[in-house]
Design a protein around this motif. Structure first.
Motif, PDB file in Angstrom:
ATOM      1  N   UNK A   9     -10.662   8.233 -12.788  1.00 55.54           N
ATOM      2  CA  UNK A   9      -9.471   8.194 -11.953  1.00 55.54           C
ATOM      3  C   UNK A   9      -9.032   6.752 -11.774  1.00 55.54           C
ATOM      4  N   UNK A  10      -7.722   6.566 -11.645  1.00 58.68           N
ATOM      5  CA  UNK A  10      -7.189   5.290 -11.214  1.00 58.68           C
ATOM      6  C   UNK A  10      -6.725   5.455  -9.780  1.00 58.68           C
ATOM      7  N   UNK A  11      -7.053   4.487  -8.963  1.00 55.38           N
ATOM      8  CA  UNK A  11      -6.619   4.448  -7.577  1.00 55.38           C
ATOM      9  C   UNK A  11      -5.519   3.407  -7.483  1.00 55.38           C
ATOM     10  N   UNK A  12      -4.408   3.790  -6.893  1.00 50.89           N
ATOM     11  CA  UNK A  12      -3.260   2.913  -6.734  1.00 50.89           C
ATOM     12  C   UNK A  12      -3.143   2.659  -5.234  1.00 50.89           C
ATOM     13  N   UNK A  13      -3.561   1.483  -4.840  1.00 49.97           N
ATOM     14  CA  UNK A  13      -3.800   1.122  -3.454  1.00 49.97           C
ATOM     15  C   UNK A  13      -2.685   0.231  -2.914  1.00 49.97           C
ATOM     16  N   UNK A  14      -2.020   0.608  -1.820  1.00 51.91           N
ATOM     17  CA  UNK A  14      -1.002  -0.273  -1.246  1.00 51.91           C
ATOM     18  C   UNK A  14      -1.589  -1.657  -0.947  1.00 51.91           C
ATOM     19  N   UNK A  15      -0.822  -2.698  -1.181  1.00 44.89           N
ATOM     20  CA  UNK A  15      -1.317  -4.057  -0.942  1.00 44.89           C
ATOM     21  C   UNK A  15      -1.824  -4.241   0.481  1.00 44.89           C
ATOM     22  N   UNK A  16      -1.243  -3.541   1.435  1.00 40.23           N
ATOM     23  CA  UNK A  16      -1.670  -3.651   2.831  1.00 40.23           C
ATOM     24  C   UNK A  16      -3.127  -3.204   3.025  1.00 40.23           C
ATOM     25  N   UNK A  17      -3.677  -2.468   2.068  1.00 41.60           N
ATOM     26  CA  UNK A  17      -5.069  -2.006   2.172  1.00 41.60           C
ATOM     27  C   UNK A  17      -6.050  -2.839   1.353  1.00 41.60           C
ATOM     28  N   UNK A  18      -5.586  -3.877   0.696  1.00 37.60           N
ATOM     29  CA  UNK A  18      -6.478  -4.645  -0.179  1.00 37.60           C
ATOM     30  C   UNK A  18      -7.485  -5.499   0.580  1.00 37.60           C
ATOM     31  N   UNK A  55      -5.596  -6.174 -10.662  1.00 34.63           N
ATOM     32  CA  UNK A  55      -4.509  -5.592 -11.444  1.00 34.63           C
ATOM     33  C   UNK A  55      -3.512  -4.980 -10.466  1.00 34.63           C
ATOM     34  N   UNK A  56      -2.233  -5.197 -10.745  1.00 36.83           N
ATOM     35  CA  UNK A  56      -1.181  -4.724  -9.855  1.00 36.83           C
ATOM     36  C   UNK A  56      -0.139  -3.929 -10.620  1.00 36.83           C
ATOM     37  N   UNK A  57       0.577  -3.090  -9.886  1.00 36.22           N
ATOM     38  CA  UNK A  57       1.676  -2.347 -10.487  1.00 36.22           C
ATOM     39  C   UNK A  57       2.823  -3.316 -10.777  1.00 36.22           C
ATOM     40  N   UNK A  58       3.686  -2.995 -11.742  1.00 36.93           N
ATOM     41  CA  UNK A  58       4.845  -3.851 -12.007  1.00 36.93           C
ATOM     42  C   UNK A  58       5.746  -4.041 -10.777  1.00 36.93           C
ATOM     43  N   UNK A  59       5.735  -3.100  -9.857  1.00 36.37           N
ATOM     44  CA  UNK A  59       6.523  -3.235  -8.631  1.00 36.37           C
ATOM     45  C   UNK A  59       5.918  -4.280  -7.688  1.00 36.37           C
ATOM     46  N   UNK A  60       4.678  -4.683  -7.966  1.00 32.73           N
ATOM     47  CA  UNK A  60       3.918  -5.648  -7.170  1.00 32.73           C
ATOM     48  C   UNK A  60       3.709  -5.190  -5.730  1.00 32.73           C
ATOM     49  N   UNK A 129       8.319   4.932  -9.772  1.00 34.43           N
ATOM     50  CA  UNK A 129       9.009   3.658  -9.563  1.00 34.43           C
ATOM     51  C   UNK A 129       8.045   2.481  -9.372  1.00 34.43           C
ATOM     52  N   UNK A 130       6.770   2.772  -9.143  1.00 38.26           N
ATOM     53  CA  UNK A 130       5.780   1.689  -9.057  1.00 38.26           C
ATOM     54  C   UNK A 130       5.613   1.011 -10.412  1.00 38.26           C
ATOM     55  N   UNK A 131       5.904   1.747 -11.481  1.00 42.92           N
ATOM     56  CA  UNK A 131       5.739   1.229 -12.834  1.00 42.92           C
ATOM     57  C   UNK A 131       7.062   1.043 -13.574  1.00 42.92           C
ATOM     58  N   UNK A 132       8.089   1.675 -13.082  1.00 47.18           N
ATOM     59  CA  UNK A 132       9.412   1.587 -13.712  1.00 47.18           C
ATOM     60  C   UNK A 132      10.358   0.882 -12.761  1.00 47.18           C
ATOM     61  N   UNK A 133      10.241  -0.421 -12.755  1.00 46.98           N
ATOM     62  CA  UNK A 133      10.988  -1.244 -11.815  1.00 46.98           C
ATOM     63  C   UNK A 133      12.403  -1.431 -12.321  1.00 46.98           C
TER      64      UNK A 133
END
Length: 136
Positions: A9-18, A55-60, A129-133
């Motif tokens: 699995x990939x986890x996509x974590x909001x920056x506020x939780x890093x 590693x970050x999403x293109x939406x940063x 949209x996290x990847x298709x900016x």
């Protein structure tokens, strides 16, 4: 006879939780000389260790980490961790939310396994949209 299956699995974590300690075995700090738990690394702490790279999403807006799990207990642990926060956990099968414009409080858990059920990481990345900016 029982078998255990491990799934990616990939986890996509909001920056506020890093900067929130993550209760995953990969983030476990181990134990001290007395056998006491040292707790868990945050995403940012873990990625600052040698040989790790964030590693970050293109939406940063989100950080990404991969993890192999054998149980759905991970989701329950994450939900408990986030119970009093505005963050929402979504699985890959929550297809209706894949294209939501504002995903700033979404934590995604997306399978990297081959697509059997109509959703997986590649399908998610192709529309989120996290990847298709979109740039103006």
């Amino acid at each position: 006879m029982s078998t255990t299956h491990k799934y990616g699995f990939n986890f996509v974590l909001p920056l506020a939780l890093t900067d929130t300690p993550m209760a995953f075995s990969m983030f476990d700090k181990g134990v001290d000389e007395l056998g006491n738990s040292l707790g868990y690394y945050t995403y940012n702490e873990y990625m600052a260790l040698p040989n790790n790279k964030p590693k970050y999403t293109p939406s940063e807006t989100h950080a990404i980490f991969g993890f192999n799990i054998t149980s759905t207990k991970v989701r329950a642990d994450m939900e408990a961790l986030l119970a009093t926060t505005p963050f929402v956990i979504y699985d890959g099968d929550d297809i209706a939310n894949w294209e939501d414009a504002d995903q700033s409080n979404y934590l995604w858990i997306i399978s990297t396994e081959p697509m059997v059920t109509g959703y997986n990481w590649d399908a998610f990345v192709s529309v989120s949209p996290l990847f298709n900016v979109v740039t103006a």
